[in-house]
Design a protein around this motif. Structure first.
Motif, PDB file in Angstrom:
ATOM      1  N   VAL A 143       0.698  -1.326   0.146  1.00  0.00           N
ATOM      2  CA  VAL A 143      -0.006  -0.082  -0.232  1.00  0.00           C
ATOM      3  C   VAL A 143       1.063   1.262  -0.002  1.00  0.00           C
ATOM      4  O   VAL A 143       1.503   1.430   1.111  1.00  0.00           O
ATOM      5  CB  VAL A 143      -0.871  -0.049   1.188  1.00  0.00           C
ATOM      6  N   VAL A 144       0.770   1.934  -1.189  1.00  0.00           N
ATOM      7  CA  VAL A 144       1.811   3.165  -1.285  1.00  0.00           C
ATOM      8  C   VAL A 144       1.310   4.341  -0.614  1.00  0.00           C
ATOM      9  O   VAL A 144       0.291   4.635  -0.483  1.00  0.00           O
ATOM     10  CB  VAL A 144       1.996   3.209  -2.824  1.00  0.00           C
ATOM     11  N   ALA A 145       2.398   4.928  -0.069  1.00  0.00           N
ATOM     12  CA  ALA A 145       1.949   6.419   0.903  1.00  0.00           C
ATOM     13  C   ALA A 145       1.238   7.229  -0.432  1.00  0.00           C
ATOM     14  O   ALA A 145       1.321   7.307  -1.677  1.00  0.00           O
ATOM     15  CB  ALA A 145       3.265   7.045   0.840  1.00  0.00           C
ATOM     16  N   ASN A 146       0.028   7.843   0.221  1.00  0.00           N
ATOM     17  CA  ASN A 146      -0.849   8.729  -0.734  1.00  0.00           C
ATOM     18  C   ASN A 146       0.156   9.764  -1.465  1.00  0.00           C
ATOM     19  O   ASN A 146       0.809  10.551  -1.034  1.00  0.00           O
ATOM     20  CB  ASN A 146      -1.677   9.389   0.176  1.00  0.00           C
ATOM     21  N   GLY A 147      -0.129   9.600  -2.659  1.00  0.00           N
ATOM     22  CA  GLY A 147       0.574  10.639  -3.737  1.00  0.00           C
ATOM     23  C   GLY A 147       1.852  10.507  -4.108  1.00  0.00           C
ATOM     24  O   GLY A 147       2.586  11.165  -4.900  1.00  0.00           O
ATOM     25  N   SER A 148       2.588   9.404  -3.655  1.00  0.00           N
ATOM     26  CA  SER A 148       4.050   9.202  -3.836  1.00  0.00           C
ATOM     27  C   SER A 148       4.261   8.661  -5.166  1.00  0.00           C
ATOM     28  O   SER A 148       3.299   7.551  -5.619  1.00  0.00           O
ATOM     29  CB  SER A 148       4.513   8.088  -2.805  1.00  0.00           C
ATOM     30  N   VAL A 156      13.668   0.240   6.540  1.00  0.00           N
ATOM     31  CA  VAL A 156      12.386  -0.515   6.910  1.00  0.00           C
ATOM     32  C   VAL A 156      12.228  -1.044   8.266  1.00  0.00           C
ATOM     33  O   VAL A 156      13.134  -1.328   8.908  1.00  0.00           O
ATOM     34  CB  VAL A 156      12.714  -1.870   5.969  1.00  0.00           C
ATOM     35  N   VAL A 157      11.085  -1.086   8.783  1.00  0.00           N
ATOM     36  CA  VAL A 157      10.709  -1.564   9.946  1.00  0.00           C
ATOM     37  C   VAL A 157       9.574  -2.629   9.961  1.00  0.00           C
ATOM     38  O   VAL A 157       8.783  -2.658   9.086  1.00  0.00           O
ATOM     39  CB  VAL A 157      10.009  -0.382  10.845  1.00  0.00           C
ATOM     40  N   VAL A 158      10.262  -3.677  10.571  1.00  0.00           N
ATOM     41  CA  VAL A 158       8.960  -4.817  10.695  1.00  0.00           C
ATOM     42  C   VAL A 158       8.208  -4.740  11.933  1.00  0.00           C
ATOM     43  O   VAL A 158       8.669  -4.643  13.218  1.00  0.00           O
ATOM     44  CB  VAL A 158       9.844  -6.202  10.771  1.00  0.00           C
ATOM     45  N   GLU A 238      10.595   4.196   5.994  1.00  0.00           N
ATOM     46  CA  GLU A 238      10.218   4.519   4.704  1.00  0.00           C
ATOM     47  C   GLU A 238       9.342   3.153   4.135  1.00  0.00           C
ATOM     48  O   GLU A 238       8.640   3.412   3.118  1.00  0.00           O
ATOM     49  CB  GLU A 238      11.587   4.609   3.759  1.00  0.00           C
ATOM     50  N   LEU A 239       9.297   2.329   4.899  1.00  0.00           N
ATOM     51  CA  LEU A 239       8.515   1.083   4.641  1.00  0.00           C
ATOM     52  C   LEU A 239       8.213   0.485   5.870  1.00  0.00           C
ATOM     53  O   LEU A 239       9.043   0.077   6.546  1.00  0.00           O
ATOM     54  CB  LEU A 239       9.131   0.157   3.661  1.00  0.00           C
ATOM     55  N   ASN A 269       4.535   3.971   3.347  1.00  0.00           N
ATOM     56  CA  ASN A 269       4.414   2.866   2.759  1.00  0.00           C
ATOM     57  C   ASN A 269       4.101   1.540   3.498  1.00  0.00           C
ATOM     58  O   ASN A 269       5.048   1.369   4.563  1.00  0.00           O
ATOM     59  CB  ASN A 269       5.725   2.578   1.994  1.00  0.00           C
ATOM     60  N   ARG A 270       3.453   0.647   3.348  1.00  0.00           N
ATOM     61  CA  ARG A 270       3.059  -0.573   4.257  1.00  0.00           C
ATOM     62  C   ARG A 270       3.108  -1.662   2.950  1.00  0.00           C
ATOM     63  O   ARG A 270       2.421  -1.984   2.253  1.00  0.00           O
ATOM     64  CB  ARG A 270       1.548  -0.330   4.847  1.00  0.00           C
ATOM     65  N   LEU A 271       3.774  -2.855   3.546  1.00  0.00           N
ATOM     66  CA  LEU A 271       3.675  -4.012   2.988  1.00  0.00           C
ATOM     67  C   LEU A 271       3.035  -4.933   3.931  1.00  0.00           C
ATOM     68  O   LEU A 271       3.415  -5.037   5.086  1.00  0.00           O
ATOM     69  CB  LEU A 271       4.972  -4.847   2.618  1.00  0.00           C
TER      70      LEU A 271
END
Length: 274
Positions: A143-148, A156-158, A238-239, A269-271
């Motif tokens: 799910v991409v950051a809005n407007g990016s 990256v953070v888990v 950043e993710l 940004n969310r995976l």
């Protein structure tokens, strides 16, 4: 371990350029095929009078013809943006976005989408519901950051929780984490114990086996969602990689608290995997 097929979920009401540029960049990085996707439908007009049924059906078909034309236009814009940079395909459908998206997910290693309204459904005739997408696709969803228009993956953070969903998300995100300069495994609990500490250490060992160095962070808090979001902001993530938790209630998806919190943070940004 890589992504070789990326399904890009484009909204019919656009603009498509920012998200398309993210998809093109990812397809280049992984030498993947990029599948542009868009689906929408029109609600059948409600009429109480029998003589109005024919008019209602005609109006409905006109609305669907407008969608068909819009899908044709979007395909042209998508192909112009790609301009031969990567291998592409296109899938457009005049039907429920949720149903079409769930079916098309079988094509992909990774789904890329936006969610401008966060966890909110919006118009289910014109946009795939994020809950349906994340929880039904059976594929990791970025799910991409809005407007990016780009996807930085330096930090990256888990968001770790010892569940099937989180374990799946970590494995699914390995190709992206392999590009990171800094990976942090963070767990939030009101009373952290050795079980939690051992869990994050095991995840770090798993990633190390893929050549990914990660540090661990145990966060003590009663408010898991807000504490996690605060931490993500403090380290300028950043993710974020997380499991997605929820269940269906009639035609609505009801999320767990952290999943909703992350979906509502449209700057991230969310995976997510489930």
């Amino acid at each position: 371990m890589s992504y070789k097929s990326i399904l890009l979920n484009l909204g019919i009401d656009g603009p498509i350029e920012p998200l398309a540029l993210v998809g093109i960049d990812l397809a280049r990085r992984f030498d993947a095929r990029l599948i542009g996707f868009c689906a929408a439908d029109a609600p059948l007009p409600v009429t109480m009078a029998p003589e109005g049924a024919a008019i209602a059906a005609e109006l409905w078909e006109q609305s669907r013809d407008e969608i068909r034309q819009r899908l044709k236009d979007l395909r042209g814009k998508f192909e112009n943006l790609v301009a031969g940079a990567v291998e592409t395909d296109w899938r457009g459908a005049v039907e429920s976005p949720d149903a079409a998206m769930a079916r098309s997910s079988r094509l992909a290693d990774l789904i890329v989408t936006g969610a401008a309204q966060g966890a909110s459904t919006g118009d289910s005739y014109r946009a795939a519901d994020p809950g349906s997408l994340v929880l039904r696709a059976g594929r990791p969803v970025l799910v991409v950051a809005n407007g990016s228009a780009s996807l930085p993956t330096g930090r990256v953070v888990v968001a770790w929780k010892d569940t099937r969903e989180a374990r799946r998300a970590v494995a699914d995100a390995v190709p992206l984490m392999a590009m990171a300069s800094e990976v942090t495994i963070a767990a939030v609990d009101r009373n952290p114990d050795d079980w939690i500490r051992d869990g994050v250490k095991d995840v770090a060992r798993f990633l190390d086996g893929h050549g990914i160095k990660a540090r661990t962070e145990i966060l003590k808090s009663d408010d898991e969602g807000n504490r996690l979001v605060d931490f993500l902001a403090s380290v300028r993530a950043e993710l974020v990689v997380s499991g997605a938790y929820g269940h269906s209630r009639l035609r609505e998806w009801v999320f767990g608290g952290v999943t909703r919190s992350l979906l509502d943070e449209v700057w991230l940004n969310r995976l997510m995997s489930s």
